[in-house]
Design a protein around this motif. Structure first.
Motif, short mmCIF file in Angstrom:
data_model
loop_
_atom_site.label_atom_id
_atom_site.label_comp_id
_atom_site.label_asym_id
_atom_site.label_seq_id
_atom_site.Cartn_x
_atom_site.Cartn_y
_atom_site.Cartn_z
N LEU A 112 1.10 -0.92 -0.49
CA LEU A 112 0.25 0.21 0.13
C LEU A 112 1.65 1.05 0.20
O LEU A 112 1.95 1.89 0.59
CB LEU A 112 -1.21 0.37 1.70
CG LEU A 112 -2.01 1.39 1.14
CD1 LEU A 112 -2.97 0.70 2.44
CD2 LEU A 112 -1.96 1.99 2.12
N VAL A 113 0.19 1.90 -0.68
CA VAL A 113 1.18 2.82 -1.27
C VAL A 113 0.58 4.45 -0.79
O VAL A 113 -0.03 4.95 -1.31
CB VAL A 113 1.80 3.13 -2.45
CG1 VAL A 113 2.46 4.46 -3.17
CG2 VAL A 113 2.59 2.69 -2.96
N LEU A 114 1.38 5.40 -0.06
CA LEU A 114 0.60 6.46 0.13
C LEU A 114 1.88 7.97 -0.03
O LEU A 114 2.74 8.04 -0.67
CB LEU A 114 0.80 7.09 2.12
CG LEU A 114 0.20 5.40 2.81
CD1 LEU A 114 0.52 5.94 4.01
CD2 LEU A 114 -1.61 5.76 2.56
N VAL A 115 0.72 8.69 -1.11
CA VAL A 115 1.41 9.72 -2.07
C VAL A 115 0.60 10.76 -1.34
O VAL A 115 -0.49 11.51 -1.14
CB VAL A 115 0.88 9.82 -3.27
CG1 VAL A 115 1.42 10.94 -4.32
CG2 VAL A 115 0.98 7.94 -3.83
N HIS A 116 1.87 12.10 -1.04
CA HIS A 116 1.46 12.79 -0.11
C HIS A 116 0.94 14.03 -1.18
O HIS A 116 1.39 13.64 -2.59
CB HIS A 116 2.94 13.30 0.53
CG HIS A 116 4.17 13.55 -0.42
ND1 HIS A 116 4.14 14.96 -1.27
CD2 HIS A 116 4.96 13.28 -0.49
CE1 HIS A 116 5.13 14.48 -2.03
NE2 HIS A 116 6.05 13.98 -1.54
N GLY A 117 0.18 15.17 -0.71
CA GLY A 117 -0.01 16.35 -0.81
C GLY A 117 1.27 17.42 -1.31
O GLY A 117 2.45 17.32 -1.02
N VAL A 147 -2.06 -1.01 -3.91
CA VAL A 147 -3.53 0.10 -3.03
C VAL A 147 -2.47 1.33 -3.04
O VAL A 147 -1.51 1.38 -1.96
CB VAL A 147 -4.16 -0.26 -1.74
CG1 VAL A 147 -5.24 0.72 -1.78
CG2 VAL A 147 -4.57 -1.69 -1.99
N VAL A 148 -3.06 2.50 -3.86
CA VAL A 148 -2.48 3.55 -3.88
C VAL A 148 -2.95 4.39 -3.44
O VAL A 148 -4.46 4.59 -3.76
CB VAL A 148 -2.01 4.17 -5.30
CG1 VAL A 148 -0.91 5.22 -5.05
CG2 VAL A 148 -0.78 2.86 -5.56
N VAL A 149 -2.83 5.30 -2.33
CA VAL A 149 -3.70 6.68 -1.86
C VAL A 149 -3.36 8.03 -2.34
O VAL A 149 -1.72 7.49 -1.00
CB VAL A 149 -3.95 5.63 0.04
CG1 VAL A 149 -4.50 6.66 0.24
CG2 VAL A 149 -4.04 4.76 0.18
N LEU A 186 -0.28 7.94 -12.36
CA LEU A 186 -0.17 7.02 -12.10
C LEU A 186 -0.87 5.93 -12.59
O LEU A 186 -1.01 4.77 -13.15
CB LEU A 186 0.59 6.28 -10.81
CG LEU A 186 0.61 5.76 -10.80
CD1 LEU A 186 2.45 5.53 -10.93
CD2 LEU A 186 0.48 4.87 -8.93
N ALA A 187 -1.61 5.73 -12.48
CA ALA A 187 -3.15 4.79 -12.78
C ALA A 187 -3.70 5.06 -14.55
O ALA A 187 -3.35 3.80 -14.90
CB ALA A 187 -4.17 4.76 -11.95
N VAL A 246 -1.07 -0.21 -10.30
CA VAL A 246 -1.82 0.01 -9.02
C VAL A 246 -3.32 -1.13 -9.44
O VAL A 246 -3.86 -0.78 -9.99
CB VAL A 246 -2.57 1.50 -9.88
CG1 VAL A 246 -3.46 1.96 -8.74
CG2 VAL A 246 -1.68 2.43 -10.11
N ARG A 247 -3.39 -1.71 -7.99
CA ARG A 247 -4.58 -2.31 -7.76
C ARG A 247 -5.73 -1.29 -7.83
O ARG A 247 -6.75 -2.31 -8.03
CB ARG A 247 -3.46 -4.03 -6.52
CG ARG A 247 -5.34 -4.84 -7.03
CD ARG A 247 -4.72 -6.21 -6.08
NE ARG A 247 -4.25 -5.49 -4.57
CZ ARG A 247 -5.28 -5.49 -3.34
NH1 ARG A 247 -6.67 -6.31 -4.28
NH2 ARG A 247 -5.24 -4.96 -2.55
N ARG A 248 -5.95 -0.89 -6.60
CA ARG A 248 -6.95 0.15 -6.39
C ARG A 248 -6.56 1.74 -5.64
O ARG A 248 -5.07 1.38 -5.53
CB ARG A 248 -7.66 -0.50 -5.52
CG ARG A 248 -8.67 -1.85 -5.74
CD ARG A 248 -9.62 -1.87 -4.86
NE ARG A 248 -10.19 -3.08 -5.05
CZ ARG A 248 -11.74 -3.29 -5.51
NH1 ARG A 248 -12.07 -2.78 -4.53
NH2 ARG A 248 -12.14 -4.64 -5.56
N ALA A 249 -7.26 2.39 -6.51
CA ALA A 249 -6.77 3.98 -5.34
C ALA A 249 -7.95 4.12 -4.64
O ALA A 249 -9.00 4.04 -4.68
CB ALA A 249 -6.53 4.45 -7.42
N VAL A 250 -7.07 5.57 -4.41
CA VAL A 250 -8.21 6.03 -2.82
C VAL A 250 -7.67 7.64 -2.76
O VAL A 250 -6.39 7.67 -2.75
CB VAL A 250 -7.94 4.87 -1.46
CG1 VAL A 250 -8.56 6.21 -0.47
CG2 VAL A 250 -8.58 4.01 -1.34
N LEU A 251 -8.78 8.37 -3.45
CA LEU A 251 -7.92 10.31 -3.32
C LEU A 251 -8.72 10.99 -2.70
O LEU A 251 -10.04 10.74 -1.93
CB LEU A 251 -9.44 10.20 -5.02
CG LEU A 251 -8.80 9.60 -6.43
CD1 LEU A 251 -9.05 9.76 -7.97
CD2 LEU A 251 -7.05 9.21 -6.17
#
Length: 255
Positions: A27-32, A93-95, A107-108, A115-120
């Motif tokens: 699970l990868v967390l992408v900062h703002g 899962v990329v958040v 990226l997706a 990217v298996r799933r994405a959370v925005l």
């Protein structure tokens, strides 16, 4: 759970990340904008028992040295893709939060295999606010709704990145036509909005969800724009449930 620092040679630099957990899928967390991996620390710790959690500092932010010129959204997404492959953090899962949502969408679309799933979480840029000044006004107003700890995290990370880089990255985010990319996201995607988010309206969150081929929407009660700071446990529960769903069409709700 305590997170550990890691360094990975990728994207033409040494990418710093914080990682936790040794079981489950990545699970990868992408900062703002302007911030870095500490921004995700509380949410990462809540997710680590079920995932191999990674929170990278993208080039130019946190402890990762970037090029002299600030990278735009697509370049940051390409850097993230290179790091994910090198760090064996895929398919994930990329958040993403805020501008991190724009990077996640890029990226997706460009690297769907990663990217298996994405959370925005709080997807920007909200085009219902006309112009950069309106976005800045919303950002300031939202700041009064965030936990006090958020101010110190942002102040430290902005100082480390440099205000010039933060400003140039903000202008690049404003110019990025992310809304035209949403229909091309093939991964199941969940939009998460804090009900007190002053930067992203409920109308915009719904528009983003409707533009996604496999989109769902969840509203977090009591949270503002950075739900990862105000409601890390609630956000972690939402991410965990979504990641475990078998349906390609995530359901909406208001936990």
């Amino acid at each position: 759970m305590e997170l550990t620092s890691r360094w990975t040679a990728a994207a033409g630099t040494l990418v710093h990340s914080r990682a936790g957990g040794d079981a489950g899928p990545p699970l990868v967390l992408v900062h703002g904008l302007g911030v870095a991996s500490p921004y995700w620390e509380r949410t990462a710790a809540a997710l680590a028992p079920w995932f191999r959690v990674h929170a990278p500092d993208l080039p130019g932010f946190g402890h990762t040295i970037g090029p002299r010129e600030a990278l735009d959204v697509h370049q940051l997404a390409e850097a993230l893709a290179d790091w994910m492959r090198t760090a064996d953090a895929w398919p994930a899962v990329v958040v993403g939060n805020s501008m991190g949502c724009q990077i996640t969408v890029d990226l997706a679309v460009c690297h769907p295999e990663l990217v298996r799933r994405a959370v925005l979480v709080g997807p920007t840029i909200d085009r219902t606010a006309p112009g950069a000044l309106s976005q800045v006004f919303r950002l300031v107003r939202n700041g009064f709704r965030e936990p006090p700890r958020q101010f110190w995290i942002v102040a430290r990370d902005y100082a480390r990145a440099g205000l010039g880089r933060v400003l140039r990255t903000f202008l690049a985010a404003m110019a990025e036509p992310t809304e035209s990319w949403y229909p091309r996201v093939s991964a199941p995607t969940l939009v998460v909005r804090g009900e007190r988010d002053a930067l992203v309206t409920a109308e915009w969150a719904a528009r983003v969800t409707n533009a996604l081929p496999h989109g769902g929407l969840v509203t977090l009660r009591g949270a503002a724009h950075t739900a990862n700071q105000a409601a890390p446990e609630a956000l972690a529960r939402v991410v965990r449930v979504f990641a475990e769903e078998q349906s390609a069409e995530p359901a909406g709700g208001t936990p």
